[in-house]
Design an enzyme around this catalytic site. Sequence first.
Site, PDB file in Angstrom:
ATOM      1  N   CYS A  15       0.842  -1.219   0.000  1.00  0.00           N
ATOM      2  CA  CYS A  15       0.000   0.000   0.000  1.00  0.00           C
ATOM      3  C   CYS A  15       0.866   1.254   0.000  1.00  0.00           C
ATOM      4  O   CYS A  15       0.553   2.239  -0.682  1.00  0.00           O
ATOM      5  CB  CYS A  15      -0.896   0.028   1.239  1.00  0.00           C
ATOM      6  SG  CYS A  15      -2.055  -1.335   1.322  1.00  0.00           S
TER       7      CYS A  15
HETATM    8  C1  BEZ Z   1       0.602  -4.615   1.867  1.00  0.00           C
HETATM    9  O1  BEZ Z   1       0.144  -3.527   1.534  1.00  0.00           O
HETATM   10  O2  BEZ Z   1       1.788  -4.854   1.802  1.00  0.00           O
HETATM   11  C2  BEZ Z   1      -0.299  -5.704   2.376  1.00  0.00           C
HETATM   12  C3  BEZ Z   1      -1.488  -5.378   3.018  1.00  0.00           C
HETATM   13  C4  BEZ Z   1      -2.303  -6.391   3.506  1.00  0.00           C
HETATM   14  C5  BEZ Z   1      -1.927  -7.719   3.334  1.00  0.00           C
HETATM   15  C6  BEZ Z   1      -0.742  -8.025   2.658  1.00  0.00           C
HETATM   16  C7  BEZ Z   1       0.068  -7.010   2.163  1.00  0.00           C
END
Ligand code: BEZ
Length: 211
Positions: free
Chosen positions: A45
């Site tokens: 994200c």
């Molecule tokens: C991420 O943004 O890295 C992420 C968010 C939730 C689950 C897995 C990865």
Amino acid sequence: MALQLGDIAPDFEAQTTKGPLKFHDYIDGSWAVLFSHPKNFTPVCTTELGYTAKLKPEFDKRGVKVVGLSVDALNAHDKWAQDIKETQGYSLNFPLIADPDRKIANLYGMIHPNASDSLTVRSVFVIGPDKKIKLTLNYPASTGRNFDEILRVIDSLQLTAKHQVATPVNWHYGEDVIIVPAVTDEDAKKKYPAGWTAPRPYLRIVAQPRG
Ligand code: BEZ
């Protein structure tokens, strides 16, 4: 039932990093992209938000308002924004919705219970000036989206909204387009007096209209 192409994007009020926002008033007359993030302070994200901030001038050029959403609280967004700036080199320059009670996430079907019952998937909604949904995407949490592709789709949507053309596989702005089947050859001759190429009668290829 899940939101579908052609549906009116539901209206909502939200708290965001840029202040309170009433969605329909905010996007009035513009194209918009609404996209969700599973969770704050997560790596994928963080990269997506930094890259979208970098692309903001490209969205502006196309008259597109970008709005992010995460199910964390507003004070967590402010702290995360600092991390995004420091690690990605771009400050959050568009509103990021705080949706801790998942009201908007549920309204838009961004929570897919068999993937996670509390976190949103990576949803994207492209919305036209008529407030109708033009594109939806859902990616799993582990796969970062390609925001260059979202710009490419917007180029196609905006072109096809203006001209009676469609865009072929892997098309990019400036490349040849396809005359849609609804346009007769007779009408096409008026629109494209210089002609087109047609390897099949139903496959009519013409230079991208400008303007
Ligand atoms: C991420 O943004 O890295 C992420 C968010 C939730 C689950 C897995 C990865």
